[in-house]
Design an enzyme around this catalytic site. Structure first.
Site, PDB file in Angstrom:
ATOM      1  N   ARG A  14       0.852  -1.202   0.000  1.00 17.65           N
ATOM      2  CA  ARG A  14       0.000   0.000   0.000  1.00 17.65           C
ATOM      3  C   ARG A  14       0.889   1.254   0.000  1.00 17.65           C
ATOM      4  NH1 ARG A  14      -0.613   4.650   2.620  1.00 17.65           N
ATOM      5  NH2 ARG A  14      -0.385   3.618   4.639  1.00 17.65           N
ATOM      6  N   ASP A  15       1.545   1.571   1.123  1.00 19.06           N
ATOM      7  CA  ASP A  15       2.379   2.785   1.119  1.00 19.06           C
ATOM      8  C   ASP A  15       3.584   2.595   0.200  1.00 19.06           C
ATOM      9  OD1 ASP A  15       3.476   5.281   1.737  1.00 19.06           O
ATOM     10  OD2 ASP A  15       2.930   5.144   3.841  1.00 19.06           O
ATOM     11  N   TYR A 142      -6.625   5.054  11.546  1.00 20.97           N
ATOM     12  CA  TYR A 142      -5.415   5.836  11.300  1.00 20.97           C
ATOM     13  C   TYR A 142      -5.681   7.312  11.590  1.00 20.97           C
ATOM     14  CZ  TYR A 142      -3.231   2.062   8.475  1.00 20.97           C
ATOM     15  OH  TYR A 142      -2.655   0.906   8.034  1.00 20.97           O
ATOM     16  N   GLU A 144      -4.306  10.358  10.457  1.00 21.37           N
ATOM     17  CA  GLU A 144      -3.391  10.979   9.503  1.00 21.37           C
ATOM     18  C   GLU A 144      -2.918  12.351  10.007  1.00 21.37           C
ATOM     19  OE1 GLU A 144      -5.023  11.839   5.676  1.00 21.37           O
ATOM     20  OE2 GLU A 144      -3.060  11.897   4.737  1.00 21.37           O
ATOM     21  N   THR A 177       3.066  11.273   9.448  1.00 24.32           N
ATOM     22  CA  THR A 177       2.708  11.341   8.022  1.00 24.32           C
ATOM     23  C   THR A 177       3.737  12.093   7.187  1.00 24.32           C
ATOM     24  OG1 THR A 177       0.393  11.207   8.613  1.00 24.32           O
ATOM     25  CG2 THR A 177       0.879  12.119   6.429  1.00 24.32           C
ATOM     26  N   HIS A 205       3.758   4.570  12.620  1.00 20.65           N
ATOM     27  CA  HIS A 205       4.072   4.531  11.180  1.00 20.65           C
ATOM     28  C   HIS A 205       5.044   5.682  10.915  1.00 20.65           C
ATOM     29  CE1 HIS A 205       2.524   4.204   6.835  1.00 20.65           C
ATOM     30  NE2 HIS A 205       2.975   5.452   6.827  1.00 20.65           N
ATOM     31  N   HIS A 207       7.857   7.931   8.645  1.00 22.40           N
ATOM     32  CA  HIS A 207       8.325   8.290   7.295  1.00 22.40           C
ATOM     33  C   HIS A 207       9.754   8.799   7.418  1.00 22.40           C
ATOM     34  CE1 HIS A 207       5.284   7.602   4.231  1.00 22.40           C
ATOM     35  NE2 HIS A 207       4.387   7.761   5.204  1.00 22.40           N
TER      36      HIS A 207
HETATM   37  C1  LIG Z   1      -0.847   9.595   4.057  1.00 23.09           C
HETATM   38  C2  LIG Z   1      -1.282   8.668   2.972  1.00 23.09           C
HETATM   39  O1  LIG Z   1      -0.471   7.959   2.463  1.00 23.09           O
HETATM   40  S1  LIG Z   1      -2.890   8.653   2.553  1.00 23.09           S
HETATM   41  C3  LIG Z   1      -3.016   7.554   1.242  1.00 23.09           C
HETATM   42  C4  LIG Z   1      -4.419   7.393   0.909  1.00 23.09           C
HETATM   43  N1  LIG Z   1      -4.551   6.580  -0.270  1.00 23.09           N
HETATM   44  C5  LIG Z   1      -4.744   7.116  -1.466  1.00 23.09           C
HETATM   45  O2  LIG Z   1      -4.822   8.334  -1.694  1.00 23.09           O
HETATM   46  C6  LIG Z   1      -4.947   6.099  -2.522  1.00 23.09           C
HETATM   47  C7  LIG Z   1      -4.994   6.658  -3.884  1.00 23.09           C
HETATM   48  N2  LIG Z   1      -6.068   7.623  -3.990  1.00 23.09           N
HETATM   49  C8  LIG Z   1      -7.054   7.526  -4.916  1.00 23.09           C
HETATM   50  O3  LIG Z   1      -7.132   6.571  -5.663  1.00 23.09           O
HETATM   51  C9  LIG Z   1      -8.046   8.649  -4.965  1.00 23.09           C
HETATM   52  O4  LIG Z   1      -7.448   9.790  -4.379  1.00 23.09           O
HETATM   53  C10 LIG Z   1      -9.392   8.315  -4.241  1.00 23.09           C
HETATM   54  C11 LIG Z   1     -10.062   7.150  -4.973  1.00 23.09           C
HETATM   55  C12 LIG Z   1      -9.157   7.928  -2.800  1.00 23.09           C
HETATM   56  C13 LIG Z   1     -10.294   9.547  -4.276  1.00 23.09           C
HETATM   57  O5  LIG Z   1     -10.268  10.070  -5.576  1.00 23.09           O
HETATM   58  P1  LIG Z   1     -11.082  11.394  -6.008  1.00 23.09           P
HETATM   59  O6  LIG Z   1     -12.500  11.217  -5.656  1.00 23.09           O
HETATM   60  O7  LIG Z   1     -10.740  11.650  -7.426  1.00 23.09           O
HETATM   61  O8  LIG Z   1     -10.564  12.589  -5.059  1.00 23.09           O
HETATM   62  P2  LIG Z   1      -9.153  13.291  -5.003  1.00 23.09           P
HETATM   63  O9  LIG Z   1      -8.080  12.275  -5.053  1.00 23.09           O
HETATM   64  O10 LIG Z   1      -9.052  14.417  -5.953  1.00 23.09           O
HETATM   65  O11 LIG Z   1      -9.207  13.980  -3.561  1.00 23.09           O
HETATM   66  C14 LIG Z   1      -9.310  13.259  -2.402  1.00 23.09           C
HETATM   67  C15 LIG Z   1     -10.660  13.449  -1.781  1.00 23.09           C
HETATM   68  O12 LIG Z   1     -10.668  12.651  -0.592  1.00 23.09           O
HETATM   69  C16 LIG Z   1     -10.987  13.463   0.521  1.00 23.09           C
HETATM   70  N3  LIG Z   1     -10.379  12.874   1.675  1.00 23.09           N
HETATM   71  C17 LIG Z   1      -9.186  13.107   2.239  1.00 23.09           C
HETATM   72  N4  LIG Z   1      -9.031  12.336   3.323  1.00 23.09           N
HETATM   73  C18 LIG Z   1     -10.149  11.609   3.441  1.00 23.09           C
HETATM   74  C19 LIG Z   1     -10.565  10.643   4.357  1.00 23.09           C
HETATM   75  N5  LIG Z   1      -9.810  10.283   5.372  1.00 23.09           N
HETATM   76  N6  LIG Z   1     -11.768  10.078   4.157  1.00 23.09           N
HETATM   77  C20 LIG Z   1     -12.563  10.468   3.137  1.00 23.09           C
HETATM   78  N7  LIG Z   1     -12.199  11.366   2.226  1.00 23.09           N
HETATM   79  C21 LIG Z   1     -11.009  11.932   2.390  1.00 23.09           C
HETATM   80  C22 LIG Z   1     -10.474  14.830   0.139  1.00 23.09           C
HETATM   81  O13 LIG Z   1     -11.045  15.831   0.943  1.00 23.09           O
HETATM   82  C23 LIG Z   1     -10.904  14.886  -1.309  1.00 23.09           C
HETATM   83  O14 LIG Z   1     -12.286  15.122  -1.334  1.00 23.09           O
HETATM   84  P3  LIG Z   1     -12.989  16.271  -2.276  1.00 23.09           P
HETATM   85  O15 LIG Z   1     -12.711  15.824  -3.665  1.00 23.09           O
HETATM   86  O16 LIG Z   1     -14.403  16.208  -1.883  1.00 23.09           O
HETATM   87  O17 LIG Z   1     -12.311  17.549  -1.914  1.00 23.09           O
HETATM   88  C1  LIG Z   2      -2.181   6.178   5.443  1.00 19.26           C
HETATM   89  C2  LIG Z   2      -1.333   6.784   6.473  1.00 19.26           C
HETATM   90  C3  LIG Z   2      -1.135   5.931   7.640  1.00 19.26           C
HETATM   91  C4  LIG Z   2       0.004   7.129   5.961  1.00 19.26           C
HETATM   92  O1  LIG Z   2       0.565   6.493   5.124  1.00 19.26           O
HETATM   93  C5  LIG Z   2       0.654   8.239   6.618  1.00 19.26           C
HETATM   94  O2  LIG Z   2       0.000   8.945   7.385  1.00 19.26           O
HETATM   95  O3  LIG Z   2       1.835   8.435   6.359  1.00 19.26           O
END
Ligand SMILES: CC(=O)SCCNC(=O)CCNC(=O)[C@H](O)C(C)(C)COP(=O)(O)OP(=O)(O)OC[C@H]1O[C@@H](n2cnc3c(N)ncnc32)[C@H](O)[C@@H]1OP(=O)(O)O
Ligand SMILES: CC(C)C(=O)C(=O)O
Length: 507
Positions: A14-15, A142, A144, A177, A205, A207
């Site tokens: 995932r990450d 989590y 974040e 994060t 977690h 970084h």
């Molecule tokens: C710290 C980390 O590593 S977090 C990693 C999280 N994982 C990912 O991002 C996986 C890859 N992401 C994706 O495939 C896409 O971003 C998706 C499917 C999650 C969402 O895609 P999209 O609908 O196109 O939205 P986009 O990516 O532009 O923006 C993220 C949206 O999620 C919202 N969001 C952020 N955090 C969260 C959360 N914890 N729960 C729900 N929604 C959230 C944002 O506010 C934004 O919403 P908005 O469009 O209403 O402003």
């Molecule tokens: C999804 C979350 C745990 C993450 O990768 C971070 O906060 O760095």
């Protein structure tokens, strides 16, 4: 002393996949998941974010079918969102049983990204957890941006933890994060939380933005964390996460009261497989898994290894399924060469050893990489160079090779103390060189042996760019003999072989 068990959660799939440019196929994810759980004995793995793509859905479904058969479903986790049940729906269809619910661990992220109040956020989280429970999905949560939350909005963090610790969830993750913690702060923040909520399972977690991920992991363990997130090769968003390999070594070597059950001897092969699947090259100096980290380069280190293993530390390569090597090059001494000779089953007397060492240093000075496989060639070259007196010497030459013109040579030869210069053209550079040499010999009313064979080879198995051997067969007065030359350039090697021929025929 009873050891404290720390759960290792690997999030390479995932990450780790959030490393820029990396994307695993479904089949690659399944192979890595199997190795992590069965070969390395990792406690838990996170394999995807929900809703990302159809390919990810197929990948998660494939892993979950395998996990179902093996009874591993509670060890496999998927990151989800507070999204009114969309993620739960995705998980249900894929067969995943543990969600890692991404929520906001700082007021800054909550206010500016989700644009919600804490009350709205908590209420939606509670609904998501309840929905998961109804669907037999277990929840970890989590927080974040938690590390910044502790700095900028600690009241929010504690208000949130007061709420969360009352929820039907299994674990809470405290992520750094943005990789902004230093070890003392990691300890301070985490110990405050573990003291306030002693019955809750907290994961950490890290970084690696400041290269402090493993140091922060150590402090998190001391502060009472119960689980750690890591990735193979430290892959992950931006500078990556805490590398699995170093984390395991540090815990095993420096934290005697902590128990983890990771199989060290398989760390290297899994690291290499992940390197192949991702195309993301492991730096040669990366601890535990980098190509060079068990190679002694300095002559003094190689010598010290012969004297009570003076240059060993606890990171013995065999622990990780690897072997110590001794580099050959500019900084080699006799001891490096002897270590390589031993591996090849060869022995040299002290005088020859000195000559071979000298030749390797010369090659190293030219920035050439010399490998163990090159050694027999260097030995044979050095040994046959000192079997005769060098009366004739090729002092200098210019070889010209260009488009649209015949190759040409200017050659300067030292012949019995006299310097003679000649020019010639030819069909190739070496042919032009031989034509210039023939002219010099003709001017002295001498004839050269006839060249009847010209063979070029590189040392078999050698991965170096250092050497190429040219072997020339000559006939002189009906007698056949061979000379060889060794250099990184095959024409230069042929010229070295030719100089040897000139001296052989004058002996
Ligand atoms: C710290 C980390 O590593 S977090 C990693 C999280 N994982 C990912 O991002 C996986 C890859 N992401 C994706 O495939 C896409 O971003 C998706 C499917 C999650 C969402 O895609 P999209 O609908 O196109 O939205 P986009 O990516 O532009 O923006 C993220 C949206 O999620 C919202 N969001 C952020 N955090 C969260 C959360 N914890 N729960 C729900 N929604 C959230 C944002 O506010 C934004 O919403 P908005 O469009 O209403 O402003
Ligand atoms: C999804 C979350 C745990 C993450 O990768 C971070 O906060 O760095």
């Amino acid at each position: 002393m009873e050891k404290r068990k720390i759960e290792i959660m690997d999030t390479t799939l995932r990450d780790g996949e959030q490393t820029s440019g990396v994307s695993f196929s479904a089949a690659e994810k399944l192979t890595i998941a199997q190795l992590l759980l069965e070969e390395l004995n990792i406690d838990r793995i996170e394999i995807a974010s929900a809703r990302v793509s159809e390919g990810e859905f197929q990948g998660v479904s494939g892993i979950m079918s395998w996990a179902e058969e093996k009874g591993y479903t509670s060890r496999i986790e998927v990151l989800t969102f507070v999204d009114g049940g969309l993620s739960i729906d995705w998980m249900k269809k894929s067969g995943a049983k543990v969600q890692n619910l991404l929520t906001k661990g700082s007021l800054n992220h909550l206010t500016h990204q989700l644009k919600k109040t804490p009350e709205q956020h908590f209420s939606e989280i509670a609904q998501t957890i309840a929905l998961a429970k109804e669907n037999n999905i277990e929840t970890n949560v989590y927080l974040e941006d938690w590390s910044n939350g502790m700095r900028n909005s600690p009241e929010y963090v504690f208000q949130y933890l007061d709420f969360l610790t009352q929820q039907p969830i299994k674990r809470i993750l405290l992520p750094d994060t943005l990789g902004v913690l230093i070890p003392s702060q990691a300890f301070e923040f985490i110990s405050t939380i573990t003291a306030k909520y002693p019955n809750t399972h907290f994961d950490f977690h890290a970084h690696n933005d400041y290269d402090l991920s493993v140091a922060n992991v150590m402090e998190a363990i001391k502060a009472g964390i119960k689980g750690l997130h890591v990735t193979v090769n430290g892959m992950g968003e931006r500078a990556g996460n805490a590398p699995l390999e170093s984390t395991v070594a540090v815990i095993n070597d420096f934290m005697p009261d902590v128990k983890i059950n990771i199989k060290e001897t398989s760390l290297y092969s899994v690291s290499k497989l992940v390197e192949t699947f991702t195309g993301y090259r492991i730096p040669a100096n990366k601890p535990i898994v980098g190509d060079n980290v068990f190679t002694q380069t300095a002559g003094i280190h190689a010598d010290g290894d012969n004297k009570n293993n003076l240059y060993f530390n606890d990171l013995l390569p065999e622990r990780f399924g690897r072997k110590r090597k001794y580099a050959l090059g500019k900084t080699s001494g006799k001891a490096n060469i002897e270590k390589n000779l031993q591996e090849l089953g060869l022995k040299l007397n002290q005088e020859d050893l000195k000559l071979v060492t000298q030749r390797i240093i010369e090659l190293g000075d030219k920035k050439e990489t010399v490998t163990k496989e090159d050694l027999p060639y260097i030995i044979s070259d050095v040994l046959d160079s000192h079997t005769y007196e060098e009366k004739i010497k090729i002092e200098s030459y210019i070889l010209v090779h260009s488009k649209g013109m015949r190759p040409s040579t200017t050659l300067c030869l030292k012949f019995d103390g006299e310097i003679i210069e000649e020019n010639a053209q030819g069909d190739g550079q070496f042919d032009a060189f031989m034509n210039a040499l023939t002219k010099i010999y003709k001017s002295k009313k001498l004839t050269l042996p006839k060249l009847i064979d010209y063979a070029v080879r590189i040392p078999p198995g050698s991965s170096s760019d250092a050497l190429c051997e040219t072997i020339i067969t000559w006939v002189n007065n009906g007698k056949e003999f061979k000379t060889r030359g060794l250099d990184s350039d095959q024409t230069v090697a042929a010229i070295i072989a030719t100089q040897k021929m000139l001296n052989v025929i004058t002996q």
